[in-house]
Scaffold this active site. Structure first.
Site, PDB file in Angstrom:
ATOM      1  CB  CYS A   1      12.180  14.309 -33.043  1.00 14.68           C
ATOM      2  SG  CYS A   1      10.949  13.403 -33.986  1.00 14.68           S
TER       3      CYS A   1
ATOM      4  NE  ARG B   1      16.652  18.419 -34.179  1.00 18.57           N
ATOM      5  CZ  ARG B   1      17.713  18.317 -34.956  1.00 18.57           C
ATOM      6  NH1 ARG B   1      18.536  19.330 -35.075  1.00 18.57           N
ATOM      7  NH2 ARG B   1      17.960  17.212 -35.614  1.00 18.57           N
TER       8      ARG B   1
ATOM      9  CD1 TRP C   1       7.599  17.856 -38.502  1.00 21.83           C
ATOM     10  CD2 TRP C   1       8.137  15.845 -39.320  1.00 21.83           C
ATOM     11  NE1 TRP C   1       7.214  17.822 -39.816  1.00 21.83           N
ATOM     12  CE2 TRP C   1       7.523  16.612 -40.346  1.00 21.83           C
ATOM     13  CE3 TRP C   1       8.535  14.549 -39.622  1.00 21.83           C
ATOM     14  CZ2 TRP C   1       7.322  16.124 -41.641  1.00 21.83           C
ATOM     15  CZ3 TRP C   1       8.331  14.058 -40.909  1.00 21.83           C
ATOM     16  CH2 TRP C   1       7.746  14.848 -41.898  1.00 21.83           C
TER      17      TRP C   1
ATOM     18  N   GLY D   1      14.122   9.825 -35.766  1.00 18.57           N
ATOM     19  CA  GLY D   1      14.454   9.018 -36.928  1.00 18.57           C
ATOM     20  C   GLY D   1      13.370   8.000 -37.211  1.00 18.57           C
TER      21      GLY D   1
ATOM     22  CE  LYS E   1      12.182  30.848 -46.992  1.00 18.15           C
ATOM     23  NZ  LYS E   1      13.337  30.198 -47.587  1.00 18.15           N
TER      24      LYS E   1
ATOM     25  CD  GLU F   1       9.806  27.627 -45.897  1.00 19.30           C
ATOM     26  OE1 GLU F   1       9.939  26.529 -45.376  1.00 19.30           O
ATOM     27  OE2 GLU F   1      10.766  28.312 -46.304  1.00 19.30           O
TER      28      GLU F   1
ATOM     29  CE  LYS G   1      16.532  26.148 -39.787  1.00 19.91           C
ATOM     30  NZ  LYS G   1      16.226  27.112 -40.858  1.00 19.91           N
TER      31      LYS G   1
HETATM   32  O1  M6R Z   1      19.286  22.060 -43.462  1.00 20.73           O
HETATM   33  P1  M6R Z   1      19.193  22.102 -44.960  1.00 20.73           P
HETATM   34  O2  M6R Z   1      19.757  23.341 -45.531  1.00 20.73           O
HETATM   35  O3  M6R Z   1      19.761  20.867 -45.604  1.00 20.73           O
HETATM   36  O4  M6R Z   1      17.631  22.093 -45.271  1.00 20.73           O
HETATM   37  C1  M6R Z   1      17.167  21.973 -46.590  1.00 20.73           C
HETATM   38  C2  M6R Z   1      15.708  22.305 -46.678  1.00 20.73           C
HETATM   39  O5  M6R Z   1      14.954  21.410 -45.909  1.00 20.73           O
HETATM   40  C3  M6R Z   1      15.421  23.733 -46.189  1.00 20.73           C
HETATM   41  O6  M6R Z   1      16.149  24.670 -46.909  1.00 20.73           O
HETATM   42  C4  M6R Z   1      13.918  24.057 -46.323  1.00 20.73           C
HETATM   43  O7  M6R Z   1      13.555  24.089 -47.670  1.00 20.73           O
HETATM   44  C5  M6R Z   1      13.602  25.376 -45.630  1.00 20.73           C
HETATM   45  N1  M6R Z   1      12.453  25.215 -44.793  1.00 20.73           N
HETATM   46  C6  M6R Z   1      13.294  26.467 -46.564  1.00 20.73           C
HETATM   47  O8  M6R Z   1      13.046  27.661 -45.906  1.00 20.73           O
END
Ligand code: M6R
Length: 622
Positions: free
Chosen positions: A2, A33, A81, A109, A495, A498, A617
Site C-alpha cells: 500500500c 503501490r 492493495w 503490511g 511483460k 502482466e 509495484k
Molecule cells: O522491487 P523488486 O525489483 O524487488 O520487485 C520484484 C518483482 O515484484 C517485480 O520485478 C515484478 O515482477 C514486476 N511487476 C515485473 O514487471
C-alpha cells in the site's frame, strides 16, 4: 504494497485544504503501490474526519466535497492493495479507532496476530466495523492513548503487541498537530520541510515538496509536527541523530512527460538510465559501491554466488549468471527469493549472496537476505530505491541510479539491474584475477557503447508498435531463446502477461521438443531471440533450427536478430533488428522490442498499462 502519506503543517488561519491536497498529491504519486481503494483523514475540530472510497484515487477525489476543506494541521492518506478483506469502501483505510472514534490510522503490511487482538479488544468494548487486520491496530493505539495521554508513547506501546510487518500512521483528536508513525519490515521515510513535515512509504510521496529526508530504522517510532520530528526506539530511547539524506530524484522524473503511460516513458529513458548505472563505477580498478564494503580478500575466497530476487529482478539475475560464471568461474545460482529460505539452501561464509530488487522492499527478497545473513553469507544489494530496507540490511549496496520507476511493469530497472550485475561480475573477475586487465578494459569499453545502441533500438520502435497494434487480439504468444536469450524470453513473456493479460510463456528453445512444441498450431505467434552469429557458431545455428521447427508447424515467427544476420531471413515472418554487440551484453538490447510490444499492445487494447489488475509495484507481503 500500500501507499501511505502523512502531513503536519501549520494550522491554516482560514479554512484551507492544504493538508488534504498534500495527502492527495502524495497518494497520486504512490498509487502505483496499490489501487484497490484510497482514503484520507484529517482532524476537524473535535472529531476525526475520514473520507475513503473503493477503486482508484479519482473516486476519492470525487467524494471529497467542499466541506472536507478544514483547518486541520494534519492529514494522513492511504492507497490500498487488499490483503485482509475485499476492496470495498468499508475495508478502505483510514480506519477509526477508540470508543469515540477519536483516532484514525492507516497501515501497510499484515498484522499476523490480529485475530487474537481483535478478540481481546472486542471483549474490552471496542467495536469493529471492517474485515481488515488494520482495525485492531487502530483500537490498540487508541486504547494505549486512553491510558497514557501521549500519542507517541501510545504508538510505541501498541506496536509492542503487534506481530507481522507494518507501517502505521495515526492521528488523534487529543494530539491535533501530530502524525505518529511506526515501522517494522515495511517502508517509511520522513520528508523535512520548512515549517511542515511529511511521511511517506517512499520519497515519491513528497518529492514535490522537499528533497531532504530522514531514514527510519526498523522498529522505530516517529512523531512529526509542523515544527519538528522526533524519533524513538522501541524501548523508548531517543534517536538523537536519525540518518539524513538528500533525495536525488526530481519531481519531473515522477511525471509522464508527454508519454501515454509511465511505462512508455520509462522504456524510452533506458539509454540514459543504463548510462547512469554505469557512470563512474569501476574507477581505479575498484567498484564504487554506494554503501558498505566487502573485503577483497573475502571476494577472493568466495566459492559460490547465489542471486536472490523475484519477477523481473530474477530474470536479470538469470542473465547475470551467464556473465558471472563465464568471467569469474564461480558457480552461480539464481533462486526465486520466496523459494530460497524454505529450501534449506547450502550457504556458508564463502557464499556471496546478491539481492536484486528495484524497490528494495520486496518482502520475499528481504527475508532471503536475512536468512542468508543468519547463515554467515555476505550480501550485496543491487537496488534502485535509496534508503529502502534491503540495501540497509545488506553488507554493501550498489544503487541502480535509473531514477524512479513508477509503472508496475519493470523496464528501466531491469536494464539497470543487468548492467549492475555486469559491473559486479567484472569487478569479481578483476579481484580474483580471472581476466587480464586489458580484457576487462575491452569489455568495459563495449559496455559503455550500450546506451548508444539502446537509443538506436528505441529510435526504431515504430515497426514493433505497428506489429503490436496488428496483434492486439492475440490470445497466446510464445517466446524462445537460448543462453542469455532464455531469460530474455522469460522477461518478454512476463511483460505481456502482466500488462496485456495475454497468455504468454518463455521457453529455453532447446526445451521445445520436450513438450512445449505441442502448443504450436497454425498462426501461433512465436518470438525468437537469436544470438549473435559472431558468437558461438553452434548456438546461433541451433536457434535458427528452432525457428524452422516452429515455422514448419504453422507458427508466425517474430525474430529478434542482430544487424547483418541474414541467416534468419528465410524463416522469419518478421525480423526485428538490434545493433551488434557481445553475446553477453545482448540482453540489454533484445528485451527492448519485447517491452515496446507489450506496452503498445496493452495500450491498443485500452488497458491501464501502468496499473495492471491485481498487481502492485512493490510486494511487501510474503
Ligand atoms: O522491487 P523488486 O525489483 O524487488 O520487485 C520484484 C518483482 O515484484 C517485480 O520485478 C515484478 O515482477 C514486476 N511487476 C515485473 O514487471
Amino acid at each position: 504494497m500500500c501507499g501511505i502519506v502523512g502531513y503536519a503543517g501549520p494550522a491554516p488561519s482560514s479554512p484551507s485544504s492544504r493538508p488534504v491536497d498534500v495527502a492527495l498529491q502524495g497518494l497520486a504519486r504512490l498509487e502505483y503501490r496499490g489501487y484497490d481503494s484510497a482514503g484520507v483523514a484529517v482532524i476537524d475540530g473535535e472529531q476525526v474526519q475520514v473520507t475513503k472510497r473503493a477503486g482508484k484515487l479519482q473516486n476519492l477525489r470525487d467524494a471529497l466535497g467542499e466541506d472536507t476543506a478544514t483547518s486541520s494541521p494534519v492529514a494522513i492518506g492511504h492507497t490500498r492493495w487488499a490483503t485482509h478483506g475485499g476492496p470495498i469502501d468499508g475495508n478502505a483505510h483510514p480506519h477509526l479507532g477508540g470508543r469515540r472514534d477519536e483516532l484514525a490510522l492507516v497501515h501497510n503490511g499484515i498484522i499476523e496476530n490480529f485475530a487474537s487482538l481483535r478478540a481481546e479488544l472486542e471483549e474490552q468494548g471496542y467495536t469493529f466495523r471492517s474485515e481488515t487486520d488494520t482495525e485492531a491496530a487502530a483500537h490498540l493505539v487508541a486504547r494505549e492513548m486512553e491510558q497514557t495521554g501521549d500519542l507517541t508513547e501510545a504508538m510505541r506501546r501498541a506496536v509492542g503487541h503487534l506481530e507481522g510487518a507494518f507501517t502505521l500512521l495515526a492521528v488523534h483528536i487529543d494530539a491535533p498537530g501530530t502524525v505518529v508513525a511506526a515501522r517494522r519490515n515495511s517502508p517509511l521515510v520522513v520528508g523535512l520541510g520548512q515549517g511542515e513535515n511529511f511521511l511517506g512509504s517512499d520519497v515519491a510521496a513528497f518529492v514535490d515538496e522537499t528533497k531532504e529526508a530522514l531514514e527510519i530504522d526498523q522498529d522505530q517510532i516517529v512523531a512529526v509536527t509542523a515544527e519538528g520530528v522526533r524519533v524513538i526506539e522501541a524501548d523508548g530511547t531517543e534517536v538523537t541523530e536519525p540518518k539524513r539524506y538528500t533525495i536525488e530524484w526530481d519531481a519531473a522524473s515522477a511525471q509522464k512527460g508527454g508519454y501515454a503511460s509511465f511505462m512508455a516513458k520509462e522504456i524510452h529513458e533506458q539509454s540514459s538510465a543504463v548510462a547512469d548505472t554505469l557512470l563512474g563505477r569501476l574507477e581505479g580498478g575498484r567498484l564504487v559501491l554506494d554503501e558498505g564494503e566487502i573485503d577483497e580478500s573475502l571476494l577472493r575466497s568466495v566459492d559460490k554466488i547465489v542471486v536472490v530476487a523475484c519477477g523481473t529482478a530474477a530474470n536479470a539475475g538469470n542473465v547475470a549468471k551467464y556473465a558471472i560464471e563465464h568471467w569469474c568461474r564461480i558457480p552461480t545460482e539464481v533462486e526465486l527469493a520466496h523459494e530460497f529460505r524454505y529450501r534449506d539452501p547450502v550457504i556458508s561464509e564463502k557464499t556471496l549472496v546478491v539481492a536484486i530488487s528495484q524497490s528494495g522492499e520486496t518482502m520475499d527478497t528481504l527475508m532471503a537476505v536475512r536468512h542468508a545473513k543468519e547463515q554467515g553469507a555476505k550480501v550485496v544489494a543491487l537496488c534502485n530505491t535509496r534508503g529502502s530496507t534491503i540495501p540497509r540490511e545488506s553488507d554493501a549496496a550498489l544503487y541502480l541510479h535509473v531514477g524512479p520507476e513508477i509503472a508496475v511493469a519493470s523496464t528501466k530497472a531491469y536494464l539497470g539491474q543487468i548492467a549492475a550485475c555486469y559491473l559486479l561480475g567484472l569487478y569479481l573477475a578483476q579481484v580474483r584475477g580471472n581476466l587480464f586487465p586489458d580484457e576487462i578494459a575491452a569489455l568495459l569499453e563495449d559496455l559503455e557503447q550500450i546506451p548508444q545502441h539502446i537509443q538506436t533500438v528505441l529510435d526504431g520502435s515504430e515497426q514493433v508498435e505497428q506489429l503490436a497494434r496488428e496483434m492486439k487480439d492475440a490470445t497466446s504468444v510464445l517466446f524462445l531463446g537460448r543462453h542469455v536469450g532464455y531469460p530474455t524470453a522469460m522477461e518478454g513473456a512476463l511483460k505481456l502477461k502482466e500488462i496485456a493479460y495475454i497468455h504468454a510463456e518463455g521457453f529455453a528453445a532447446g526445451e521445445l521438443k520436450h513438450g512445449p512444441i505441442a502448443l504450436v498450431e497454425e498462426g501461433q505467434p512465436v518470438f525468437v531471440i537469436v544470438p549473435s552469429p559472431r558468437g558461438r557458431d553452434s548456438l546461433h545455428a541451433k536457434v535458427v533450427s528452432n525457428i524452422q521447427e516452429v515455422r514448419a508447424r504453422g507458427a508466425k515467427t517474430l525474430v529478434i536478430a542482430e544487424d547483418g544476420d541474414d541467416a534468419v531471413l528465410p524463416y522469419a515472418d518478421e525480423v526485428i533488428r538490434v545493433p551488434q554487440t557481445r553475446t553477453l551484453f545482448a540482453p540489454l538490447l533484445t528485451i527492448i522490442p519485447l517491452q515496446i510490444f507489450s506496452c503498445e499492445l496493452a495500450t491498443a487494447k485500452g488497458l491501464d498499462v501502468d496499473q495492471p489488475r491485481n498487481l502492485a509495484k512493490s510486494v511487501t507481503v510474503e
